[in-house]
Design a protein around this motif. Structure first.
Motif, PDB file in Angstrom:
ATOM      1  N   PRO A 196      23.197  19.504   3.186  1.00  0.00           N
ATOM      2  CA  PRO A 196      22.949  18.427   2.218  1.00  0.00           C
ATOM      3  C   PRO A 196      21.508  17.940   2.368  1.00  0.00           C
ATOM      4  CG  PRO A 196      24.201  17.569   4.072  1.00  0.00           C
ATOM      5  CD  PRO A 196      24.067  19.042   4.294  1.00  0.00           C
ATOM      6  N   MET A 197      20.687  18.215   1.396  1.00  0.00           N
ATOM      7  CA  MET A 197      19.256  17.925   1.496  1.00  0.00           C
ATOM      8  C   MET A 197      18.836  16.838   0.506  1.00  0.00           C
ATOM      9  SD  MET A 197      18.451  20.038   3.899  1.00  0.00           S
ATOM     10  CE  MET A 197      16.647  19.935   3.866  1.00  0.00           C
ATOM     11  N   MET A 198      17.814  16.105   0.883  1.00  0.00           N
ATOM     12  CA  MET A 198      17.225  15.088   0.003  1.00  0.00           C
ATOM     13  C   MET A 198      15.710  15.203   0.061  1.00  0.00           C
ATOM     14  SD  MET A 198      17.077  10.906   0.283  1.00  0.00           S
ATOM     15  CE  MET A 198      18.810  10.537   0.042  1.00  0.00           C
ATOM     16  N   TYR A 199      15.072  15.140  -1.105  1.00  0.00           N
ATOM     17  CA  TYR A 199      13.612  15.072  -1.145  1.00  0.00           C
ATOM     18  C   TYR A 199      13.167  13.629  -0.918  1.00  0.00           C
ATOM     19  CZ  TYR A 199      13.299  19.834  -2.983  1.00  0.00           C
ATOM     20  OH  TYR A 199      13.371  21.192  -3.128  1.00  0.00           O
ATOM     21  N   LEU A 200      12.178  13.454  -0.065  1.00  0.00           N
ATOM     22  CA  LEU A 200      11.566  12.146   0.184  1.00  0.00           C
ATOM     23  C   LEU A 200      10.155  12.152  -0.389  1.00  0.00           C
ATOM     24  CD1 LEU A 200      12.550  11.605   3.938  1.00  0.00           C
ATOM     25  CD2 LEU A 200      13.831  10.936   1.898  1.00  0.00           C
ATOM     26  N   ALA A 201       9.739  11.043  -0.955  1.00  0.00           N
ATOM     27  CA  ALA A 201       8.384  10.925  -1.509  1.00  0.00           C
ATOM     28  C   ALA A 201       7.759   9.626  -1.014  1.00  0.00           C
ATOM     29  CB  ALA A 201       8.423  10.939  -3.037  1.00  0.00           C
ATOM     30  N   LEU A 202       6.578   9.723  -0.465  1.00  0.00           N
ATOM     31  CA  LEU A 202       5.845   8.527  -0.033  1.00  0.00           C
ATOM     32  C   LEU A 202       4.566   8.436  -0.851  1.00  0.00           C
ATOM     33  CD1 LEU A 202       5.764   6.184   2.094  1.00  0.00           C
ATOM     34  CD2 LEU A 202       4.207   7.651   3.397  1.00  0.00           C
ATOM     35  N   SER A 203       4.522   7.479  -1.783  1.00  0.00           N
ATOM     36  CA  SER A 203       3.293   7.215  -2.536  1.00  0.00           C
ATOM     37  C   SER A 203       2.491   6.165  -1.777  1.00  0.00           C
ATOM     38  CB  SER A 203       3.616   6.716  -3.941  1.00  0.00           C
ATOM     39  OG  SER A 203       4.178   7.744  -4.728  1.00  0.00           O
ATOM     40  N   TYR A 204       1.175   6.352  -1.722  1.00  0.00           N
ATOM     41  CA  TYR A 204       0.356   5.445  -0.924  1.00  0.00           C
ATOM     42  C   TYR A 204      -1.020   5.266  -1.551  1.00  0.00           C
ATOM     43  CZ  TYR A 204      -1.547   9.864   0.923  1.00  0.00           C
ATOM     44  OH  TYR A 204      -2.112  11.107   1.056  1.00  0.00           O
ATOM     45  N   ASP A 205      -1.674   4.174  -1.151  1.00  0.00           N
ATOM     46  CA  ASP A 205      -3.022   3.851  -1.612  1.00  0.00           C
ATOM     47  C   ASP A 205      -4.015   4.519  -0.661  1.00  0.00           C
ATOM     48  OD1 ASP A 205      -5.386   2.789  -2.481  1.00  0.00           O
ATOM     49  OD2 ASP A 205      -4.669   0.714  -2.583  1.00  0.00           O
ATOM     50  N   HIS A 206      -4.697   5.534  -1.172  1.00  0.00           N
ATOM     51  CA  HIS A 206      -5.592   6.326  -0.333  1.00  0.00           C
ATOM     52  C   HIS A 206      -6.826   5.525   0.099  1.00  0.00           C
ATOM     53  CE1 HIS A 206      -6.655   9.874   1.659  1.00  0.00           C
ATOM     54  NE2 HIS A 206      -6.576  10.762   0.687  1.00  0.00           N
ATOM     55  N   ARG A 207      -7.059   4.362  -0.488  1.00  0.00           N
ATOM     56  CA  ARG A 207      -8.183   3.527  -0.063  1.00  0.00           C
ATOM     57  C   ARG A 207      -7.981   2.994   1.358  1.00  0.00           C
ATOM     58  NH1 ARG A 207      -8.476  -1.237  -4.134  1.00  0.00           N
ATOM     59  NH2 ARG A 207      -6.241  -1.192  -3.636  1.00  0.00           N
ATOM     60  N   ILE A 208      -6.719   2.827   1.746  1.00  0.00           N
ATOM     61  CA  ILE A 208      -6.424   2.217   3.039  1.00  0.00           C
ATOM     62  C   ILE A 208      -5.659   3.161   3.955  1.00  0.00           C
ATOM     63  CG2 ILE A 208      -4.349   1.141   2.061  1.00  0.00           C
ATOM     64  CD1 ILE A 208      -4.620  -1.136   3.967  1.00  0.00           C
ATOM     65  N   ILE A 209      -4.922   4.115   3.371  1.00  0.00           N
ATOM     66  CA  ILE A 209      -4.101   5.033   4.160  1.00  0.00           C
ATOM     67  C   ILE A 209      -4.647   6.449   4.017  1.00  0.00           C
ATOM     68  CG2 ILE A 209      -1.782   5.956   4.509  1.00  0.00           C
ATOM     69  CD1 ILE A 209      -0.736   3.402   3.109  1.00  0.00           C
ATOM     70  N   ASP A 210      -4.970   7.069   5.138  1.00  0.00           N
ATOM     71  CA  ASP A 210      -5.423   8.454   5.123  1.00  0.00           C
ATOM     72  C   ASP A 210      -4.234   9.395   4.971  1.00  0.00           C
ATOM     73  OD1 ASP A 210      -8.048   7.683   5.479  1.00  0.00           O
ATOM     74  OD2 ASP A 210      -7.913   7.748   7.677  1.00  0.00           O
ATOM     75  N   GLY A 211      -4.502  10.609   4.521  1.00  0.00           N
ATOM     76  CA  GLY A 211      -3.446  11.587   4.358  1.00  0.00           C
ATOM     77  C   GLY A 211      -2.691  11.852   5.648  1.00  0.00           C
ATOM     78  N   ARG A 212      -3.431  11.935   6.767  1.00  0.00           N
ATOM     79  CA  ARG A 212      -2.788  12.164   8.057  1.00  0.00           C
ATOM     80  C   ARG A 212      -1.780  11.065   8.376  1.00  0.00           C
ATOM     81  NH1 ARG A 212      -3.754   9.841  12.736  1.00  0.00           N
ATOM     82  NH2 ARG A 212      -5.663   8.904  11.932  1.00  0.00           N
ATOM     83  N   GLU A 213      -2.143   9.816   8.107  1.00  0.00           N
ATOM     84  CA  GLU A 213      -1.251   8.693   8.388  1.00  0.00           C
ATOM     85  C   GLU A 213      -0.022   8.721   7.492  1.00  0.00           C
ATOM     86  OE1 GLU A 213      -4.283   5.208   9.825  1.00  0.00           O
ATOM     87  OE2 GLU A 213      -4.380   5.826   7.734  1.00  0.00           O
ATOM     88  N   SER A 244       0.799  -1.221   0.000  1.00  0.00           N
ATOM     89  CA  SER A 244       0.000   0.000   0.000  1.00  0.00           C
ATOM     90  C   SER A 244       0.831   1.271   0.000  1.00  0.00           C
ATOM     91  CB  SER A 244      -0.943   0.010   1.209  1.00  0.00           C
ATOM     92  OG  SER A 244      -1.819  -1.106   1.162  1.00  0.00           O
ATOM     93  N   ALA A 245       2.177   1.141   0.085  1.00  0.00           N
ATOM     94  CA  ALA A 245       2.999   2.342   0.114  1.00  0.00           C
ATOM     95  C   ALA A 245       4.413   2.035  -0.358  1.00  0.00           C
ATOM     96  CB  ALA A 245       3.032   2.942   1.520  1.00  0.00           C
ATOM     97  N   VAL A 246       5.079   3.073  -0.844  1.00  0.00           N
ATOM     98  CA  VAL A 246       6.466   2.963  -1.288  1.00  0.00           C
ATOM     99  C   VAL A 246       7.172   4.277  -0.981  1.00  0.00           C
ATOM    100  CG1 VAL A 246       5.754   3.624  -3.634  1.00  0.00           C
ATOM    101  CG2 VAL A 246       8.017   2.641  -3.280  1.00  0.00           C
ATOM    102  N   LEU A 247       8.401   4.174  -0.475  1.00  0.00           N
ATOM    103  CA  LEU A 247       9.207   5.353  -0.174  1.00  0.00           C
ATOM    104  C   LEU A 247      10.203   5.573  -1.302  1.00  0.00           C
ATOM    105  CD1 LEU A 247      10.220   7.578   1.799  1.00  0.00           C
ATOM    106  CD2 LEU A 247      11.810   5.847   2.709  1.00  0.00           C
ATOM    107  N   GLY A 248      10.216   6.783  -1.851  1.00  0.00           N
ATOM    108  CA  GLY A 248      11.165   7.127  -2.903  1.00  0.00           C
ATOM    109  C   GLY A 248      12.272   8.010  -2.360  1.00  0.00           C
ATOM    110  N   LEU A 249      13.531   7.576  -2.568  1.00  0.00           N
ATOM    111  CA  LEU A 249      14.692   8.367  -2.164  1.00  0.00           C
ATOM    112  C   LEU A 249      15.278   9.050  -3.398  1.00  0.00           C
ATOM    113  CD1 LEU A 249      16.489   5.794   0.187  1.00  0.00           C
ATOM    114  CD2 LEU A 249      14.625   7.370   0.724  1.00  0.00           C
TER     115      LEU A 249
END
Length: 414
Positions: free
Chosen positions: A375-392, A352-357
């Motif tokens: 030294p900065m890095m952008y993090l991206a978390l893609s998720y299935d909104h059917r099971i995971i709420d935005g807050r989570e 239901s989710a994947v972390l992109g580095l």
């Protein structure tokens, strides 16, 4: 006595494969358990071994053909290879080799009139992996064809002296240059693995309610910790201390606190896991694969680094097994190694989710009211909104960010 070679068991629920390439030719001697061809399944490439020692009498399939488990793919004549002085046997073997080559649509590699080189799938992968120019390599195969060993040898020679090997004789005549402005196309059939990747990713987009949340992460603390301990770490554990183990630990911490991100949908039920089986996206010759490091939440930094390094090595060698990629509750994909600044990764169903580095770069940021370079890095978390709420989702990503910016949190479970 002739022995049939059959398609081996490929893994649970896998019933067929595609013939990838011939590793031997009719007339070649083989030892027992020596691979004679590669077979591509939906997930990995496997090798079909000879059950006996002998000589390959014939192949019963062609490159690109779909075969089922248990199907006969070759015939081995048991016994020693025919002596070179036996004209009749040697001639028959040579004829079989020619027939085998003719059956392979993309089996060999040879120079065409326009100077281009046609290569087998194995040779093409080796050329891409090692970054060598195939037109500068003298082939040792039949009719001057390149072999995988030729490419590897050329790459080693290039790496040892900083330039291409000069031991091979120059070609008799330089190939004619292509006409100016000439346009070319190459049509290559998709491998079974690439077809499966395409179907799964498109299916994820159509079925899941995909959404991505972003954050940025100050890598200063992790970089300092790594620089301080990398030599002792390598000396004690025999493996380099990388960034992936930090992110794996940070992810495990977040998934324990926000279990929905580590869950999956099964019919009309949600399955929660009290363990973290981490799928790590690594690059293989035929595409992206995601082997699974199991119970990563229970592993040490060294165990994580060793497991990931082993999977990366085996992915390049094409020796991953079906069971290596079964399961997985969460995925980390590191596009930063290729220079990616930001992306929206796609989940790996049924996860239901994947972390992109992404890549690390120095950027100006405000710290305590002052602008500093970090030294900065952008993090991206893609998720299935059917099971995971935005807050989570936002909370989970924030926990990962804070753990990376203050690694002590991972030691005291905060």
């Amino acid at each position: 006595m002739a022995t049939e070679v059959k398609v081996p068991t490929l893994g649970e629920s896998v019933t067929e494969a595609t013939v990838g390439e011939f590793l031997k030719q009719p007339g070649d001697a083989v030892a027992a358990d020596e691979p004679i061809m590669s077979l591509e399944t939906d997930k990995v490439a496997v090798e079909a071994p000879s059950p006996v020692a002998g000589v390959i009498e014939s192949f019963k399939v062609e490159v690109g053909e779909t075969v089922e488990v248990g199907a006969v793919i070759a015939v081995i004549a048991e016994g020693a290879a025919p002596a070179a002085t036996n004209g009749e046997q040697a001639g028959r073997a040579e004829q079989q080799r020619e027939e085998g080559n003719e059956k392979r649509e993309d089996g060999g590699n040879a120079s065409s009139d326009d100077g281009s080189v046609t290569m087998s799938p194995a040779v093409r992968r080796a050329v891409i992996e090692h970054g060598v120019d195939p037109t500068t390599i003298k082939g040792s195969g039949k009719d001057g064809r390149l072999t995988k060993e030729d490419v590897v040898a050329a790459a080693k020679a290039k790496g040892s002296d900083g330039s291409a090997s000069t031991s091979a004789p120059a070609p008799a005549a330089a190939p004619a240059p292509s006409a100016k402005g000439e346009r070319r196309e190459e049509r290559v059939k998709m491998t079974r693995m690439r077809q499966t990747i395409a179907k799964r990713l498109k299916g994820a987009q159509e079925e899941a309610a995909l959404l991505t949340t972003f954050n940025d992460c100050d890598m200063t603390a992790v970089i300092e910790a790594r620089n301080a301990y990398k030599d002792m770490f390598a000396k004690k554990h025999g493996i380099k201390l990388g960034f992936m183990s930090f992110f794996a630990k940070a992810a495990a911490l977040a998934l324990k606190d926000v279990p929905a991100v580590n869950a999956q949908i099964d019919g009309d039920e949600i399955v929660y896991h009290d363990y973290v089986d981490l799928s790590v996206a690594v690059s293989a010759p035929n595409g992206l694969v995601v082997p699974v490091v199991r119970s990563i939440d229970q592993m040490s930094f060294a165990e994580i680094e060793l497991a990931i390094a082993d999977y990366g090595k085996r992915a390049k060698e094409g020796s991953l097994k079906m069971e290596d990629m079964a399961g997985g509750t969460f995925t980390i994909s590191n596009g930063g190694v290729f220079g990616s600044l930001m992306s929206t990764p796609i989940i790996n169903p049924p996860q239901s989710a994947v972390l992109g580095l992404h890549r690390i770069e120095d950027r100006p940021v405000a710290v305590n009211g002052e602008v500093v370079i970090r030294p900065m890095m952008y993090l991206a978390l893609s998720y299935d909104h059917r099971i995971i709420d935005g807050r989570e989702a936002v909370t989970a990503l924030k926990i990962m960010k804070e753990a990376i910016e203050d690694p002590m949190r991972m030691l005291i479970d905060l």
